[in-house]
Write a protein that holds these residues in place. Structure first.
Motif, mmCIF file in Angstrom:
data_model
loop_
_atom_site.group_PDB
_atom_site.id
_atom_site.type_symbol
_atom_site.label_atom_id
_atom_site.label_comp_id
_atom_site.label_asym_id
_atom_site.label_seq_id
_atom_site.Cartn_x
_atom_site.Cartn_y
_atom_site.Cartn_z
ATOM 1 N N ALA A 181 -11.407 30.909 35.560
ATOM 2 C CA ALA A 181 -12.765 31.401 35.417
ATOM 3 C C ALA A 181 -13.698 30.421 35.937
ATOM 4 O O ALA A 181 -13.624 28.856 35.531
ATOM 5 N N LEU A 182 -14.298 30.457 37.438
ATOM 6 C CA LEU A 182 -15.194 29.629 37.716
ATOM 7 C C LEU A 182 -16.715 29.830 37.461
ATOM 8 O O LEU A 182 -17.018 31.112 37.481
ATOM 9 N N SER A 183 -17.564 28.861 37.165
ATOM 10 C CA SER A 183 -19.059 29.140 36.835
ATOM 11 C C SER A 183 -20.039 28.277 37.327
ATOM 12 O O SER A 183 -19.653 27.054 37.630
ATOM 13 N N LEU A 184 -21.330 28.930 37.486
ATOM 14 C CA LEU A 184 -22.447 28.264 37.600
ATOM 15 C C LEU A 184 -23.622 28.821 36.768
ATOM 16 O O LEU A 184 -23.514 30.082 36.537
ATOM 17 N N VAL A 185 -24.723 27.950 36.459
ATOM 18 C CA VAL A 185 -25.481 28.441 35.651
ATOM 19 C C VAL A 185 -26.994 27.820 36.169
ATOM 20 O O VAL A 185 -26.799 26.621 36.754
ATOM 21 N N ASP A 186 -27.953 28.639 36.029
ATOM 22 C CA ASP A 186 -29.613 27.976 36.481
ATOM 23 C C ASP A 186 -30.127 26.939 35.330
ATOM 24 O O ASP A 186 -31.280 27.194 35.168
ATOM 25 N N LEU A 187 -29.329 26.303 34.568
ATOM 26 C CA LEU A 187 -30.060 25.490 33.674
ATOM 27 C C LEU A 187 -30.628 24.155 34.207
ATOM 28 O O LEU A 187 -31.725 23.792 33.898
ATOM 29 N N THR A 188 -30.010 23.504 35.262
ATOM 30 C CA THR A 188 -30.631 22.493 36.080
ATOM 31 C C THR A 188 -30.060 22.884 37.481
ATOM 32 O O THR A 188 -29.435 23.574 37.808
ATOM 33 N N GLU A 189 -30.661 21.849 38.372
ATOM 34 C CA GLU A 189 -30.314 22.023 39.854
ATOM 35 C C GLU A 189 -28.751 21.568 39.986
ATOM 36 O O GLU A 189 -28.121 22.185 40.814
ATOM 37 N N GLU A 190 -28.400 20.603 39.107
ATOM 38 C CA GLU A 190 -27.003 20.183 39.240
ATOM 39 C C GLU A 190 -25.990 21.244 38.748
ATOM 40 O O GLU A 190 -25.066 21.921 39.269
ATOM 41 N N SER A 191 -26.405 22.031 37.564
ATOM 42 C CA SER A 191 -25.659 23.193 36.958
ATOM 43 C C SER A 191 -25.651 24.330 38.037
ATOM 44 O O SER A 191 -24.646 25.085 37.855
ATOM 45 N N ALA A 192 -26.439 24.384 38.819
ATOM 46 C CA ALA A 192 -26.529 25.649 39.676
ATOM 47 C C ALA A 192 -25.836 25.263 40.914
ATOM 48 O O ALA A 192 -25.651 26.232 41.584
ATOM 49 N N LYS A 193 -25.249 23.994 41.317
ATOM 50 C CA LYS A 193 -24.345 23.915 42.254
ATOM 51 C C LYS A 193 -23.116 23.281 42.211
ATOM 52 O O LYS A 193 -22.407 23.261 42.868
#
Length: 442
Positions: free
Chosen positions: A76-88
């Motif tokens: 399972a690979l994931s990204l999330v829109d919490l911060t700019e860092e977690s979004a990339k």
């Protein structure tokens, strides 16, 4: 100077029971078709559909956009829109599928971006669910329900070219686009169908959007939470302006601006403005504090937007109050009660280290165009601020005398780095003055 405060948003929390720390939780019974949904999900994985766009709506509130890559071998690979860092920055973990007679679940191990999503619940932080039961399918969207907190997870299979954008970190670009655009102007609005001006307010700290408009002479509003998407802001629920429904806030890559999409053919461009588009007389007591304070230009601060006529009256009252009573005039404040149609005209004055309050009571009438007519009310016996006002009234009669049975408008005034309020006399064009929103002493 104090800043114009237009909105306070409240986040709701839900209580949950304490469970053990394992990744698999007791589940509640859902639709018997959950096994069928699991079978469809497995079939999608087997056919090579491993990339999913996910919308997470925690039961505690807010909404989040995730990119998930779920491989057939359990990665399972994931990204999330919490911060700019977690979004990339992709996080790697594992997942497993669990089938039961009445409840089939998708369960994530520790290490996904789900672990980063926290909400305040009372005095403790509550995380997002990591175990989800298959609940239903709407169109091409799989809807799952968290087994611990009841969070909603929506999964939409995505094409490879969209997945490439996520993996290239393009989700993080939306943070910069939003910040750059909304920092470029003080206020934003759009003109909705029917030529309705709509104030648009976005708050990145609370991840919320609020629109304000006037309908039948009354202030109306619509509020929603948002998540960051690829070249768009995804609304948790549609915004409503009367009978109109708006579902998306999109980014125009050519114009470098945002617009609201009403339908396939109609869009509303967001426009910048120096001042709000909703008249101040409608906002006072609703979205804007009903208190406006005029500080002494001698002892506190010289505000722009005072006419010479008003300044002369102020200076005269200041001089008489000191020579006749020995007090320094510090502030005049108007405190409106927009429900009762009354206003307290307050004078704050000082002798030595003591500051006193004198209150002159008024009633007011207001036209639909925002013209106020003020009328004096009698002092109340036993009311100390009223007694103080009566004690100094003769010394400040020139200032107080500007208002009984006189007409004024109250509107916004651009003070450069701030927005303040301005009173303008209807009968005397050269009589006007400004005040800051809020009180200096209360």
């Amino acid at each position: 100077m104090k800043k114009l405060i237009t909105i306070i948003l409240v986040a709701f929390s839900v209580l949950s029971c304490k469970k053990d720390k394992s990744s698999a939780y007791d589940v509640v019974e859902v639709f018997p078709s959950s096994e069928d949904l699991l079978a469809k999900f497995k079939k999608a994985l087997d056919s090579g559909s491993s990339h999913w766009e996910a919308m997470l709506n925690p039961k505690a509130g807010k909404t989040y956009n995730l990119y998930l890559q779920l491989t057939k071998d359990g990665k399972a690979l994931s990204l999330v829109d919490l911060t700019e860092e977690s979004a990339k920055k992709i996080k790697a973990a594992t997942y497993r599928l669990e089938g039961k007679s009445t409840n089939a679940s998708l369960i994530f191990s520790a290490g996904t971006h789900l672990d980063d999503i926290l909400h305040k619940e009372g005095f403790r932080n509550v995380g997002a669910d990591t175990s989800y039961a298959f609940e239903m399918m709407k169109g091409d969207t799989l809807i799952l329900r968290g087994n611990r907190y009841g969070d909603e997870l929506k999964l939409i299979n995505m094409e490879a070219e969209v997945a490439d954008k996520y993996e290239a970190g393009q989700l993080s670009n939306t943070f910069g686009n939003l910040s750059e655009f909304f920092d470029s102007q003080r206020f934003f609005y759009f003109i909705a169908e029917g030529n309705i001006p709509v104030q648009f307010i976005i708050d990145p700290d609370t991840r919320s959007i609020r629109v304000l408009y006037v309908e039948n002479k009354q202030l109306k509003f619509s509020t929603t939470d948002y998540a960051y998407g690829l070249e768009k802001i995804r609304l948790k629920t549609p915004l409503r302006i009367g009978s109109q429904v708006i579902s998306d806030l999109n980014f125009d890559t050519e114009k470098k601006s945002f617009y609201l999409q009403k339908n396939q053919t109609t869009r509303y461009d967001l426009l910048g403005a120096t001042l709000p588009v909703i008249p101040l007389h409608i906002m006072l007591g609703e979205e804007v504090t009903p208190i406006l304070s005029m500080p002494s230009p001698i002892f506190i601060e010289e505000l722009p937007g005072w006419s010479n006529s008003f300044l002369d009256v102020w200076m005269g009252a200041t001089s008489k109050l000191f020579t006749e009573r020995g007090f320094y005039l510090l502030v005049m404040a108007f405190e409106l009660n927009t429900k009762a149609n009354t206003v307290d005209l307050k004078l704050y004055f000082q002798r030595g280290s003591s500051i006193f309050l004198g209150t002159f009571p008024f009633s007011f009438e207001k036209t639909d165009a925002g013209v106020y007519t003020l009328k004096r009310l009698p002092f109340e016996a036993g009311n100390t601020p009223h007694a103080n006002a009566e004690f100094i009234e003769a010394s400040v009669a020139g200032l107080i005398g500007l208002f009984p049975n006189k007409q004024y408008t109250i509107d916004y005034y651009d003070a450069g780095d701030n927005v303040i309020g301005q009173f303008k006399s209807v009968e005397q064009a050269d009589l006007y003055f400004t005040g800051e929103f809020g009180s200096y002493f209360e």
